[in-house]
Structures are given as structure tokens and as C-alpha cells.
Design a protein around this motif. Structure first.
Motif, PDB file in Angstrom:
ATOM      1  N   GLY A  52       8.706 -11.300   0.925  1.00 40.55           N
ATOM      2  CA  GLY A  52       9.275 -11.304   2.267  1.00 40.55           C
ATOM      3  C   GLY A  52       8.230 -11.130   3.340  1.00 40.55           C
ATOM      4  N   SER A  53       8.664 -11.210   4.594  1.00 42.08           N
ATOM      5  CA  SER A  53       7.749 -11.114   5.729  1.00 42.08           C
ATOM      6  C   SER A  53       7.899  -9.815   6.509  1.00 42.08           C
ATOM      7  N   LYS A  54       8.820  -8.946   6.081  1.00 41.38           N
ATOM      8  CA  LYS A  54       9.125  -7.762   6.882  1.00 41.38           C
ATOM      9  C   LYS A  54       8.231  -6.565   6.600  1.00 41.38           C
ATOM     10  N   THR A  55       7.606  -6.520   5.427  1.00 43.24           N
ATOM     11  CA  THR A  55       6.795  -5.355   5.088  1.00 43.24           C
ATOM     12  C   THR A  55       5.632  -5.760   4.188  1.00 43.24           C
ATOM     13  N   ASN A  56       4.610  -4.921   4.188  1.00 38.54           N
ATOM     14  CA  ASN A  56       3.458  -5.135   3.312  1.00 38.54           C
ATOM     15  C   ASN A  56       3.416  -4.126   2.175  1.00 38.54           C
ATOM     16  N   ILE A  57       4.426  -3.273   2.074  1.00 34.37           N
ATOM     17  CA  ILE A  57       4.375  -2.171   1.118  1.00 34.37           C
ATOM     18  C   ILE A  57       4.934  -2.608  -0.233  1.00 34.37           C
ATOM     19  N   CYS A  58       4.024  -3.009  -1.103  1.00 33.47           N
ATOM     20  CA  CYS A  58       4.360  -3.372  -2.481  1.00 33.47           C
ATOM     21  C   CYS A  58       4.372  -2.087  -3.308  1.00 33.47           C
ATOM     22  N   LYS A  59       5.371  -1.914  -4.159  1.00 31.18           N
ATOM     23  CA  LYS A  59       5.494  -0.686  -4.935  1.00 31.18           C
ATOM     24  C   LYS A  59       5.116  -0.868  -6.409  1.00 31.18           C
ATOM     25  N   LYS A  60       4.390  -1.936  -6.719  1.00 33.29           N
ATOM     26  CA  LYS A  60       3.961  -2.173  -8.100  1.00 33.29           C
ATOM     27  C   LYS A  60       3.105  -0.994  -8.592  1.00 33.29           C
ATOM     28  N   ASN A  61       3.563  -0.340  -9.638  1.00 28.98           N
ATOM     29  CA  ASN A  61       2.854   0.827 -10.206  1.00 28.98           C
ATOM     30  C   ASN A  61       2.569   1.915  -9.169  1.00 28.98           C
ATOM     31  N   TRP A  62       3.396   2.006  -8.148  1.00 23.95           N
ATOM     32  CA  TRP A  62       3.154   2.899  -7.010  1.00 23.95           C
ATOM     33  C   TRP A  62       3.005   4.352  -7.430  1.00 23.95           C
ATOM     34  N   GLU A  63       3.964   4.853  -8.208  1.00 25.68           N
ATOM     35  CA  GLU A  63       3.931   6.272  -8.587  1.00 25.68           C
ATOM     36  C   GLU A  63       2.668   6.599  -9.380  1.00 25.68           C
ATOM     37  N   ASN A  64       2.275   5.687 -10.273  1.00 28.24           N
ATOM     38  CA  ASN A  64       1.081   5.941 -11.081  1.00 28.24           C
ATOM     39  C   ASN A  64      -0.187   5.954 -10.240  1.00 28.24           C
ATOM     40  N   THR A  65      -0.348   4.953  -9.364  1.00 33.12           N
ATOM     41  CA  THR A  65      -1.578   4.915  -8.574  1.00 33.12           C
ATOM     42  C   THR A  65      -1.653   6.088  -7.613  1.00 33.12           C
ATOM     43  N   GLN A  66      -0.518   6.534  -7.096  1.00 31.35           N
ATOM     44  CA  GLN A  66      -0.535   7.710  -6.220  1.00 31.35           C
ATOM     45  C   GLN A  66      -0.967   8.957  -6.991  1.00 31.35           C
ATOM     46  N   ALA A  67      -0.708   8.955  -8.291  1.00 36.15           N
ATOM     47  CA  ALA A  67      -1.097  10.086  -9.137  1.00 36.15           C
ATOM     48  C   ALA A  67      -2.506   9.930  -9.701  1.00 36.15           C
ATOM     49  N   GLY A  68      -3.164   8.809  -9.403  1.00 36.53           N
ATOM     50  CA  GLY A  68      -4.541   8.615  -9.835  1.00 36.53           C
ATOM     51  C   GLY A  68      -4.703   8.047 -11.225  1.00 36.53           C
ATOM     52  N   VAL A  69      -3.662   7.339 -11.705  1.00 35.58           N
ATOM     53  CA  VAL A  69      -3.755   6.722 -13.027  1.00 35.58           C
ATOM     54  C   VAL A  69      -3.301   5.270 -12.946  1.00 35.58           C
ATOM     55  N   LEU A  70      -3.516   4.541 -14.030  1.00 28.56           N
ATOM     56  CA  LEU A  70      -3.114   3.140 -14.082  1.00 28.56           C
ATOM     57  C   LEU A  70      -1.719   3.010 -14.695  1.00 28.56           C
ATOM     58  N   ALA A  71      -1.310   1.782 -14.978  1.00 28.73           N
ATOM     59  CA  ALA A  71       0.075   1.527 -15.390  1.00 28.73           C
ATOM     60  C   ALA A  71       0.490   2.275 -16.651  1.00 28.73           C
TER      61      ALA A  71
END
Length: 290
Positions: free
Chosen positions: A19-38
Motif C-alpha cells: 500500500g501507499s499509506k505507510t512505510n511500517i513493515c512488520k516482517k519479523n518485527w518483534e524479533n528484530t526489536q529484541a535483537g535477534v533474527l527470524a
């Protein structure tokens, strides 16, 4: 390939990316925020212990493994020691003005905070030909640099005995059209909103804070102002960063001017001290320990 690792992914597949409304992709979001990969682990260890990867990328590391959704392949001739700035701060500030705020030609703008993000916001306002760009900072040593990026006026809140938003409203005969907050302070966010023009002013929050609360007088919103937030300047990371690199290569975007120091990895604490003391805009770290 030459690449820029990015803390914000772009997977090409989810509704946000398509879509065109946002740039916030949540792919593996919780993991990357925690400093780890998928798979829930990092690819870096030290003395047998796992080292967490900052936002799944791992800044200031000679070698790293990152998700393919967080890598922007860029122009091979681009100098990495310059375009590395597009991985975060410069893209955020520039995009806050041109992408999220959609600052218009001949408008009046105020940019709160003249660090790298704020200077990039000033640059963005100038790029769209804003008529007046007022830089706001408590460190007057940043004013000359801000004017190089396009600021028409610079003011220090400490020079006034009234709130800075009142000063700006008086200076601009009713308030600025656009205010861009690039500090990450809730009180400054409120001041930025209140500095905008009644009925049509827009305030964009680019400064980062995760836990604090912003105080907003409801009447300031009811009277027609718009309050917006921006994450990575609204850019669709992997898709848009190569275009920003091209703009730099075409001399349509400043990067060199943000770099005040170059230091090796072994002196990274000195680089942070320069930043804390307001002595640097951006220090580029070279990944050798010399």
C-alpha cells in the motif's frame, strides 16, 4: 554488492508494503526489536555467549548477518563512508519534511533541534522551496551550520523570557505552517505543535522517545491543527533508500556536510562524547581498531 543495512524492513509482500499509506513493515518485527533474527537467535557471539544484534542489524560490527528484507542494494560507485548516513538520521529528518509533512513551496517552517535529524529536516524544507525556515536550538554554535543547510533564521529559547512557541507565533504573525520536532522531548513536541498556525498548521514528530507521554491541549487540535508522527521519514526503506543515494550522487542531497568527525571503532566512546557535548553532527566510524 554495496548495501545499506536498515532497521526498518521492506518485505514487498504485506499490506503495508504493497500500500501507499505507510512505510511500517512488520516482517519479523518483534524479533528484530529484541535483537535477534527470524529464528530467535543472533549470528554473533563472544566467548560462547550470544550477542544481540541492535534492531536485527548490529551497528558498529565488522561482520553481520541480516534479513534480506533489511538490505538496500545501492549504486556501486556510492561512497559508503558518506551514504551510510542514509541508514537512519538523515533519511528521517529529510523525509519528515518532504515525505511525511509534505511541506509546501513558500511556506513558513520551524525546525526544533539542529542535530543531524534537524539539519536534514531543514534541508528538506529548503528542497521544496519553503519561504522561511526557522531553526530552534539551545546551542547557538549550530546556527551557522543550519544556515548552510537552508535556515533563514535561528533562535535560542534561552534568549527569551516567554515560551518559544509564543515567540514563534509572534515572529510569524500567527504561527508557522509546519513545525518539525527533531529532539525527542515531550515538552518540545508540545511547543512545536503550539507554534503552528491555527486552522491549518501541521506538526511532525521525528524525535525519538519510547516511554514518555506528550501533553496536548485538545483545543490546539480542535482548532484545525494536524499532529503527525514519522518513522524513518516515511520512506519505504529498501525501496526508497537507493533513490536517496542517487539524489546524493546527483548532488541534489547533502551528506558530506553532516560529517564533522571520522574515528576508528576503537574510539567509539569518544565519538559518543562528542555527540553528547554537542561538538559533532555526525561521526563516521571506520571498522578498524587503529
Amino acid at each position: 554488492d554495496k548495501v545499506i543495512p536498515l532497521f526498518l524492513p521492506f518485505c514487498h509482500e504485506c499490506a503495508q508494503c504493497k500500500g501507499s499509506k505507510t512505510n511500517i513493515c512488520k516482517k519479523n518485527w518483534e524479533n528484530t526489536q529484541a535483537g535477534v533474527l527470524a529464528d530467535g537467535t543472533s549470528r554473533i557471539s563472544c566467548r560462547g555467549q550470544q550477542v544481540y544484534q541492535f534492531l536485527g542489524v548490529s551497528s558498529f560490527c565488522q561482520y553481520t548477518v541480516v534479513p534480506d528484507t533489511s538490505l538496500a542494494k545501492i549504486e556501486p560507485s556510492a561512497p559508503l563512508d558518506k551514504v551510510c548516513l542514509l541508514g537512519c538520521g538523515v533519511s528521517t529528518g529529510y523525509g519528515a519534511a518532504v515525505q511525511t509533512g509534505k511541506v509546501e513551496k513558500d511556506s513558513t517552517c520551524a525546525v526544533f533541534g539542529l542535530g543531524a535529524v534537524g539539519l536534514a529536516a531543514v534541508m528538506g524544507c529548503k528542497a521544496v522551496m519553503a519561504k522561511r525556515i526557522i531553526g530552534v536550538d539551545i546551542n547557538p554554535e549550530k546556527f551557522e551550520k543550519a544556515k548552510q543547510f537552508g535556515a533563514t533564521d535561528c533562535i535560542n529559547p534561552k534568549d527569551y523570557d516567554k515560551p518559544i512557541q509564543e515567540v514563534l507565533v509572534e515572529m510569524t504573525n500567527g504561527g508557522v505552517d509546519y513545525a518539525l520536532e527533531c529532539v525527542g522531548s515531550p515538552s518540545i513536541m508540545s511547543a512545536a505543535l503550539e507554534s503552528t498556525r491555527e486552522g491549518c498548521g501541521t506538526c511532525v514528530i521525528a524525535g525519538w522517545t519510547e516511554t514518555e507521554t506528550m501533553s496536548v491541549q485538545i483545543i490546539k487540535i480542535l482548532m484545525g491543527r494536524t499532529l503527525k508522527g514519522t518513522y524513518f521519514g516515511g520512506w519505504k526503506s529498501v525501496k526508497d533508500v537507493p533513490k536517496l543515494v542517487e539524489k546524493y550522487m546527483q548532488k541534489k542531497l547533502k551528506l558530506d556536510e553532516f560529517i564533522t568527525h571520522n574515528l576508528p571503532l576503537g574510539q567509539i566512546n569518544a565519538a559518543f562524547e562528542l555527540l553528547r557535548n554537542g561538538q559533532s553532527i555526525r561521526t563516521v566510524i571506520t571498522l578498524e581498531d587503529s
